[in-house]
Design a protein around this motif. Structure first.
Motif, mmCIF file in Angstrom:
data_model
loop_
_atom_site.group_PDB
_atom_site.id
_atom_site.type_symbol
_atom_site.label_atom_id
_atom_site.label_comp_id
_atom_site.label_asym_id
_atom_site.label_seq_id
_atom_site.Cartn_x
_atom_site.Cartn_y
_atom_site.Cartn_z
ATOM 1 N N MET A 194 -6.968 -5.389 -15.335
ATOM 2 C CA MET A 194 -5.399 -4.920 -15.702
ATOM 3 C C MET A 194 -4.881 -4.058 -14.796
ATOM 4 S SD MET A 194 -4.269 -4.983 -18.943
ATOM 5 C CE MET A 194 -3.347 -3.642 -19.445
ATOM 6 N N TYR A 195 -5.513 -3.124 -14.179
ATOM 7 C CA TYR A 195 -4.891 -2.563 -12.773
ATOM 8 C C TYR A 195 -4.189 -3.212 -12.719
ATOM 9 C CZ TYR A 195 -4.219 0.139 -8.651
ATOM 10 O OH TYR A 195 -3.474 0.107 -7.926
ATOM 11 N N GLY A 196 -4.473 -4.927 -12.333
ATOM 12 C CA GLY A 196 -3.314 -5.146 -10.775
ATOM 13 C C GLY A 196 -2.205 -5.922 -11.805
ATOM 14 N N PHE A 197 -2.459 -5.854 -12.962
ATOM 15 C CA PHE A 197 -1.224 -6.495 -13.958
ATOM 16 C C PHE A 197 -0.065 -5.237 -13.928
ATOM 17 C CE2 PHE A 197 1.023 -6.353 -17.711
ATOM 18 C CZ PHE A 197 1.723 -7.875 -17.290
ATOM 19 N N VAL A 219 -11.984 0.262 -4.708
ATOM 20 C CA VAL A 219 -10.833 0.923 -5.015
ATOM 21 C C VAL A 219 -9.993 0.045 -3.684
ATOM 22 C CG1 VAL A 219 -9.283 3.506 -4.690
ATOM 23 C CG2 VAL A 219 -11.315 3.531 -5.404
ATOM 24 N N GLN A 220 -8.625 0.268 -4.341
ATOM 25 C CA GLN A 220 -8.294 -1.430 -3.147
ATOM 26 C C GLN A 220 -6.414 -0.186 -3.211
ATOM 27 O OE1 GLN A 220 -8.319 -4.214 -1.975
ATOM 28 N NE2 GLN A 220 -10.752 -4.014 -3.523
ATOM 29 N N CYS A 221 -6.930 0.657 -1.744
ATOM 30 C CA CYS A 221 -6.065 2.202 -1.738
ATOM 31 C C CYS A 221 -5.092 0.978 -0.577
ATOM 32 C CB CYS A 221 -6.246 2.528 -1.197
ATOM 33 S SG CYS A 221 -5.312 4.170 -0.755
ATOM 34 N N ALA A 222 -4.302 0.849 -0.076
ATOM 35 C CA ALA A 222 -3.111 0.576 0.432
ATOM 36 C C ALA A 222 -2.800 0.948 1.033
ATOM 37 C CB ALA A 222 -1.298 -0.207 -0.483
ATOM 38 N N MET A 241 5.647 2.981 -1.978
ATOM 39 C CA MET A 241 4.493 3.706 -1.793
ATOM 40 C C MET A 241 4.830 3.995 -2.396
ATOM 41 S SD MET A 241 4.072 2.415 1.523
ATOM 42 C CE MET A 241 5.309 1.256 1.951
ATOM 43 N N LEU A 242 5.224 5.235 -3.220
ATOM 44 C CA LEU A 242 4.430 6.473 -4.092
ATOM 45 C C LEU A 242 3.471 4.972 -4.654
ATOM 46 C CD1 LEU A 242 7.158 8.183 -4.565
ATOM 47 C CD2 LEU A 242 5.079 8.961 -3.828
ATOM 48 N N GLY A 247 -2.826 4.340 -6.360
ATOM 49 C CA GLY A 247 -3.320 3.459 -7.453
ATOM 50 C C GLY A 247 -4.412 3.396 -6.111
ATOM 51 N N CYS A 248 -4.440 3.961 -5.134
ATOM 52 C CA CYS A 248 -5.175 5.486 -3.975
ATOM 53 C C CYS A 248 -6.427 5.991 -5.390
ATOM 54 C CB CYS A 248 -5.284 6.083 -3.432
ATOM 55 S SG CYS A 248 -4.037 4.984 -2.735
#
Length: 102
Positions: A1-4, A53-56, A93-94, A99-100
């Motif tokens: 759900m988060y990815g969507f 956690v997928q933090c870019a 970026m924000l 998402g981090c």
């Protein structure tokens, strides 16, 4: 759900910002800001850590502090399309930074 939700924000936020800040040229601004999502092409060149956690931020070359600072500097340049690009990049970026914390 988060990815969507994350991907949806990368589409909806630039259009909303274009409408709010560049109403006279909102379509042009929206397209330029959506093009700012191409900054994610750096994901193709680096293997990020796979964890819960997928933090870019700080995981990819164009998502580190120096490039992000330069993106922020675009907001202050006089040429309007460059400012539009800067708004799109900073918004991107924000959204990634938000998402981090999840």
């Amino acid at each position: 759900m988060y990815g969507f939700i994350h991907i949806s924000l990368h589409l909806v936020v630039p259009i909303a910002l274009a409408w709010i800040f560049f109403r006279n040229d909102w379509l042009k601004a929206a397209l330029i800001m959506l093009a700012a999502n191409l900054v994610d092409l750096d994901h193709l060149f680096v293997q990020a850590s796979s964890g819960p956690v997928q933090c870019a931020i700080n995981s990819y070359p164009l998502h580190t502090m120096l490039p992000i600072s330069l993106m922020g500097a675009l907001l202050f340049l006089p040429w309007k399309p460059i400012r539009m690009l800067g708004v799109g990049l900073v918004a991107h970026m924000l959204i990634d930074a938000a998402g981090c914390g999840i």
